[in-house]
Design a protein around this motif. Structure first.
Motif, PDB file in Angstrom:
ATOM      1  N   ALA A   1     -15.853 -26.837 -24.866  1.00 52.79           N
ATOM      2  CA  ALA A   1     -14.590 -27.179 -24.195  1.00 52.79           C
ATOM      3  C   ALA A   1     -13.506 -27.494 -25.210  1.00 52.79           C
ATOM      4  O   ALA A   1     -13.780 -28.076 -26.248  1.00 52.79           O
ATOM      5  N   TYR A   2     -12.269 -27.097 -24.896  1.00 53.64           N
ATOM      6  CA  TYR A   2     -11.189 -27.482 -25.809  1.00 53.64           C
ATOM      7  C   TYR A   2     -10.568 -28.797 -25.349  1.00 53.64           C
ATOM      8  O   TYR A   2     -10.706 -29.192 -24.196  1.00 53.64           O
ATOM      9  N   PRO A   3      -9.862 -29.485 -26.270  1.00 50.61           N
ATOM     10  CA  PRO A   3      -9.247 -30.760 -25.894  1.00 50.61           C
ATOM     11  C   PRO A   3      -8.195 -30.549 -24.807  1.00 50.61           C
ATOM     12  O   PRO A   3      -7.452 -29.564 -24.839  1.00 50.61           O
ATOM     13  N   PHE A   4      -8.119 -31.488 -23.888  1.00 55.05           N
ATOM     14  CA  PHE A   4      -7.173 -31.453 -22.773  1.00 55.05           C
ATOM     15  C   PHE A   4      -5.735 -31.169 -23.232  1.00 55.05           C
ATOM     16  O   PHE A   4      -4.977 -30.452 -22.580  1.00 55.05           O
ATOM     17  N   GLU A   5      -5.365 -31.758 -24.346  1.00 56.55           N
ATOM     18  CA  GLU A   5      -3.997 -31.643 -24.858  1.00 56.55           C
ATOM     19  C   GLU A   5      -3.568 -30.184 -25.072  1.00 56.55           C
ATOM     20  O   GLU A   5      -2.391 -29.849 -24.925  1.00 56.55           O
ATOM     21  N   ILE A   6      -4.526 -29.321 -25.404  1.00 53.82           N
ATOM     22  CA  ILE A   6      -4.163 -27.911 -25.685  1.00 53.82           C
ATOM     23  C   ILE A   6      -3.642 -27.227 -24.408  1.00 53.82           C
ATOM     24  O   ILE A   6      -2.487 -26.784 -24.374  1.00 53.82           O
ATOM     25  N   PRO A   7      -4.444 -27.129 -23.330  1.00 52.32           N
ATOM     26  CA  PRO A   7      -3.873 -26.479 -22.139  1.00 52.32           C
ATOM     27  C   PRO A   7      -2.723 -27.268 -21.535  1.00 52.32           C
ATOM     28  O   PRO A   7      -1.790 -26.675 -20.998  1.00 52.32           O
ATOM     29  N   TYR A   8      -2.752 -28.602 -21.648  1.00 48.17           N
ATOM     30  CA  TYR A   8      -1.676 -29.396 -21.037  1.00 48.17           C
ATOM     31  C   TYR A   8      -0.330 -29.049 -21.667  1.00 48.17           C
ATOM     32  O   TYR A   8       0.659 -28.804 -20.978  1.00 48.17           O
ATOM     33  N   ARG A   9      -0.297 -29.004 -22.992  1.00 50.37           N
ATOM     34  CA  ARG A   9       0.967 -28.643 -23.658  1.00 50.37           C
ATOM     35  C   ARG A   9       1.378 -27.214 -23.298  1.00 50.37           C
ATOM     36  O   ARG A   9       2.534 -26.954 -22.981  1.00 50.37           O
TER      37      ARG A   9
ATOM     38  N   PHE B   1      10.850 -33.298 -22.915  1.00 54.69           N
ATOM     39  CA  PHE B   1      11.768 -34.023 -23.794  1.00 54.69           C
ATOM     40  C   PHE B   1      12.091 -33.201 -25.051  1.00 54.69           C
ATOM     41  O   PHE B   1      11.249 -32.438 -25.541  1.00 54.69           O
ATOM     42  N   TRP B   2      13.277 -33.445 -25.575  1.00 54.27           N
ATOM     43  CA  TRP B   2      13.732 -32.802 -26.821  1.00 54.27           C
ATOM     44  C   TRP B   2      12.723 -33.030 -27.948  1.00 54.27           C
ATOM     45  O   TRP B   2      12.350 -32.105 -28.675  1.00 54.27           O
ATOM     46  N   GLU B   3      12.249 -34.273 -28.052  1.00 54.06           N
ATOM     47  CA  GLU B   3      11.324 -34.585 -29.159  1.00 54.06           C
ATOM     48  C   GLU B   3       9.951 -33.941 -28.916  1.00 54.06           C
ATOM     49  O   GLU B   3       9.237 -33.627 -29.869  1.00 54.06           O
ATOM     50  N   GLU B   4       9.598 -33.723 -27.641  1.00 49.34           N
ATOM     51  CA  GLU B   4       8.349 -32.985 -27.359  1.00 49.34           C
ATOM     52  C   GLU B   4       8.524 -31.524 -27.764  1.00 49.34           C
ATOM     53  O   GLU B   4       7.625 -30.912 -28.328  1.00 49.34           O
ATOM     54  N   ARG B   5       9.701 -30.983 -27.490  1.00 51.89           N
ATOM     55  CA  ARG B   5       9.979 -29.607 -27.899  1.00 51.89           C
ATOM     56  C   ARG B   5       9.770 -29.459 -29.407  1.00 51.89           C
ATOM     57  O   ARG B   5       9.127 -28.529 -29.891  1.00 51.89           O
ATOM     58  N   ASN B   6      10.285 -30.424 -30.155  1.00 47.14           N
ATOM     59  CA  ASN B   6      10.187 -30.344 -31.614  1.00 47.14           C
ATOM     60  C   ASN B   6       8.736 -30.349 -32.082  1.00 47.14           C
ATOM     61  O   ASN B   6       8.385 -29.684 -33.062  1.00 47.14           O
ATOM     62  N   GLN B   7       7.899 -31.087 -31.390  1.00 44.02           N
ATOM     63  CA  GLN B   7       6.488 -31.170 -31.775  1.00 44.02           C
ATOM     64  C   GLN B   7       5.691 -29.969 -31.232  1.00 44.02           C
ATOM     65  O   GLN B   7       4.963 -29.313 -31.961  1.00 44.02           O
ATOM     66  N   TRP B   8       5.879 -29.670 -29.962  1.00 43.55           N
ATOM     67  CA  TRP B   8       5.067 -28.637 -29.309  1.00 43.55           C
ATOM     68  C   TRP B   8       5.384 -27.241 -29.825  1.00 43.55           C
ATOM     69  O   TRP B   8       4.503 -26.388 -29.901  1.00 43.55           O
ATOM     70  N   PHE B   9       6.646 -26.982 -30.135  1.00 42.49           N
ATOM     71  CA  PHE B   9       7.026 -25.637 -30.567  1.00 42.49           C
ATOM     72  C   PHE B   9       7.014 -25.477 -32.081  1.00 42.49           C
ATOM     73  O   PHE B   9       7.560 -24.526 -32.615  1.00 42.49           O
ATOM     74  N   SER B  10       6.387 -26.419 -32.746  1.00 43.67           N
ATOM     75  CA  SER B  10       6.165 -26.274 -34.182  1.00 43.67           C
ATOM     76  C   SER B  10       4.831 -25.533 -34.322  1.00 43.67           C
ATOM     77  O   SER B  10       3.893 -25.800 -33.562  1.00 43.67           O
ATOM     78  N   ASP B  11       4.736 -24.609 -35.282  1.00 50.88           N
ATOM     79  CA  ASP B  11       3.620 -23.648 -35.217  1.00 50.88           C
ATOM     80  C   ASP B  11       2.264 -24.178 -35.689  1.00 50.88           C
ATOM     81  O   ASP B  11       1.248 -23.491 -35.530  1.00 50.88           O
ATOM     82  N   VAL B  12       2.214 -25.365 -36.271  1.00 55.11           N
ATOM     83  CA  VAL B  12       0.904 -25.935 -36.642  1.00 55.11           C
ATOM     84  C   VAL B  12       0.765 -27.300 -35.979  1.00 55.11           C
ATOM     85  O   VAL B  12       1.585 -28.188 -36.208  1.00 55.11           O
ATOM     86  N   TRP B  13      -0.257 -27.433 -35.165  1.00 54.12           N
ATOM     87  CA  TRP B  13      -0.506 -28.713 -34.501  1.00 54.12           C
ATOM     88  C   TRP B  13      -1.592 -29.459 -35.273  1.00 54.12           C
ATOM     89  O   TRP B  13      -2.740 -28.990 -35.338  1.00 54.12           O
ATOM     90  N   THR B  14      -1.187 -30.578 -35.852  1.00 56.44           N
ATOM     91  CA  THR B  14      -2.164 -31.341 -36.647  1.00 56.44           C
ATOM     92  C   THR B  14      -2.560 -32.632 -35.931  1.00 56.44           C
ATOM     93  O   THR B  14      -3.313 -33.427 -36.466  1.00 56.44           O
ATOM     94  N   ASP B  15      -1.998 -32.832 -34.739  1.00 54.16           N
ATOM     95  CA  ASP B  15      -2.189 -34.119 -34.063  1.00 54.16           C
ATOM     96  C   ASP B  15      -3.087 -34.032 -32.833  1.00 54.16           C
ATOM     97  O   ASP B  15      -3.030 -34.878 -31.957  1.00 54.16           O
ATOM     98  N   ILE B  16      -3.907 -32.995 -32.757  1.00 53.09           N
ATOM     99  CA  ILE B  16      -4.791 -32.854 -31.586  1.00 53.09           C
ATOM    100  C   ILE B  16      -6.029 -33.722 -31.818  1.00 53.09           C
ATOM    101  O   ILE B  16      -6.779 -33.503 -32.771  1.00 53.09           O
ATOM    102  N   LYS B  17      -6.206 -34.695 -30.948  1.00 58.08           N
ATOM    103  CA  LYS B  17      -7.256 -35.684 -31.212  1.00 58.08           C
ATOM    104  C   LYS B  17      -8.500 -35.523 -30.353  1.00 58.08           C
ATOM    105  O   LYS B  17      -9.476 -36.203 -30.529  1.00 58.08           O
ATOM    106  N   GLY B  18      -8.482 -34.654 -29.381  1.00 54.39           N
ATOM    107  CA  GLY B  18      -9.611 -34.585 -28.455  1.00 54.39           C
ATOM    108  C   GLY B  18      -9.266 -35.353 -27.207  1.00 54.39           C
ATOM    109  O   GLY B  18      -8.220 -35.968 -27.108  1.00 54.39           O
TER     110      GLY B  18
END
Ligand SMILES: C[S@@+](CC[C@H](N)C(=O)[O-])C[C@H]1O[C@@H](n2cnc3c(N)ncnc32)[C@H](O)[C@@H]1O
Length: 367
Positions: free
Chosen positions: A214-222, A181-198
């Motif tokens: 182990a790293y949070p699932f969200e990191i490799p998934y994105r 999604f466009w809005e995912e692009r805006n979040q994922w391709f921003s250079d600082v991720w502050t919303d990784i929760k585990g």
């Protein structure tokens, strides 16, 4: 759609069971040099590291540890296709050696290593680790000047194998159906991720996680969604608990995990049991987030120009129209690895409440 997920036990300084140019994406988190929990492992890889640590020669130990990692990076460059991407999650280390405190910059050393192998560095990501300790600050309390900044971020270093990007035929179906999604692009391709929760509770195994970092699932998934397409193969040469393979399964890509410690392979069997349910949750979350985004835009009086081809909701750009989500319907443990069956998530599976739907359709026809 079917994907396969191989796990190879062995030392990744030789990826001899993986063919040249057979992997499109590498997503991994190595043991971090100069973080104490990995001292023994590095010393087993090269006993001179134990000597350097024993003699309080911090910089020598740091260099030797990176030399071991570089052997893996060399193999990564061999198995990765031209234009394939390597995403390396790494943190710097702070440590007192011989009475003197300093930072060991693992990220800059890793960039140098990859550049030396002919990779092109791309803009990197930082992600902030969830912080929960009030007693995290080091140094001399409230008195200047001898306190130290706390490291609360890690890097995802991103490299392209060679100068040229991968090529796809115009309108490539597997590429277009992999759109986010466009809005995912805006979040994922921003250079600082502050919303990784585990991770979600379902995949949480605290003892194991502690031992493996182990790293949070969200990191490799994105990263997998950002840098590969359906049908690609993702390699993790420092596989640990297999978070990268789980993410590849959920994202509908093939994967290969390479890991020294055989115990993790057994433990992964338990982790994989929950993956069909987990995949449905992940897709549902993405679709729910998109619906929330639609509502927000509509409430701001903005219209959508495009309708998704496979779903009864609007999207912001033409590129998102062919997007296709999959959930996992079956996982089979075979001699060759895990075989995963993916079922397309159909339009009818995506429930949109009547009232909200009315609003969307109205605004669609307006545009
Ligand atoms: C930081 S952990 C990776 C954690 C992983 N990302 C996860 O989510 O569980 C590093 C892993 O690399 C493995 N490892 C270290 N050196 C290795 C080598 N030379 N070959 C293969 N695996 C290695 C360790 O056993 C450990 O499981």
């Amino acid at each position: 759609m079917k994907t396969t997920h191989r796990i190879v036990t062995g030392d990744s300084r030789s990826l001899s069971k993986i063919d040249d140019d057979s992997v499109e994406l590498v997503v991994t988190s190595p043991p971090y040099p100069m973080i104490e929990m990995w001292d023994d492992l590095f010393s087993e890889l090269n006993p001179e590291i134990a000597d350097s640590l024993g003699a309080s020669e911090g910089q020598a130990a740091f260099a030797q540890m990176h030399e071991e990692l570089e052997k893996v990076w060399e193999e990564v460059s061999r198995v990765l296709v031209d234009g394939g991407i390597a995403c390396i999650n790494i943190g710097d280390a702070t440590r007192k050696v011989d009475g003197s405190f300093r930072v060991f910059q693992n990220h800059s050393r890793t960039i140098t290593a990859f550049e030396g192998l002919g990779f092109e560095p791309l803009p990197e990501l930082l992600w902030r680790k969830p912080v929960n300790s009030g007693a995290k600050f080091m140094g001399s309390g409230m008195l200047p000047p001898n306190a130290y900044v706390t490291l609360e971020h890690e890097y995802v270093l991103i490299f392209r194998n060679g100068k040229d990007s991968r090529h796809f035929e115009p309108g490539s179906q597997r590429r277009y159906s992999s759109a986010y999604f466009w809005e995912e692009r805006n979040q994922w391709f921003s250079d600082v991720w502050t919303d990784i929760k585990g991770e979600l509770q379902a995949l949480e195994q605290s003892e194991l996680r502690k031992r493996s970092a182990a790293y949070p699932f969200e990191i490799p998934y994105r990263l997998i969604n950002m840098y590969s397409v359906y049908g690609d193969t993702v390699l993790d040469p420092f596989w640990g608990t297999g978070t990268t393979s789980l993410a590849a399964m959920v994202a509908g890509r093939n994967s290969i995990g390479h890991e020294l410690d055989e115990e993790f392979v057994q433990l992964f069997k338990q982790r994989v049991e929950d993956v069909p349910k987990y995949s449905r949750e992940v897709v549902k979350q993405r679709l729910d987030d998109h619906k929330e985004f639609i509502e927000e835009r509509l409430s701001e009086g903005k219209n959508f120009k495009y309708q998704a081809d496979n779903y009864d909701f609007p999207v912001t750009t033409k590129q998102e129209k062919p997007m296709q989500f999959y959930s996992i319907s079956d996982v089979r443990d075979t001699e060759e690895g895990y075989e995963v069956s993916h079922t397309p998530v159909e339009g009818a599976d995506v429930q949109i409440e009547e009232t909200k739907r009315g609003g969307e359709v109205a605004s669609l026809s307006d545009s």
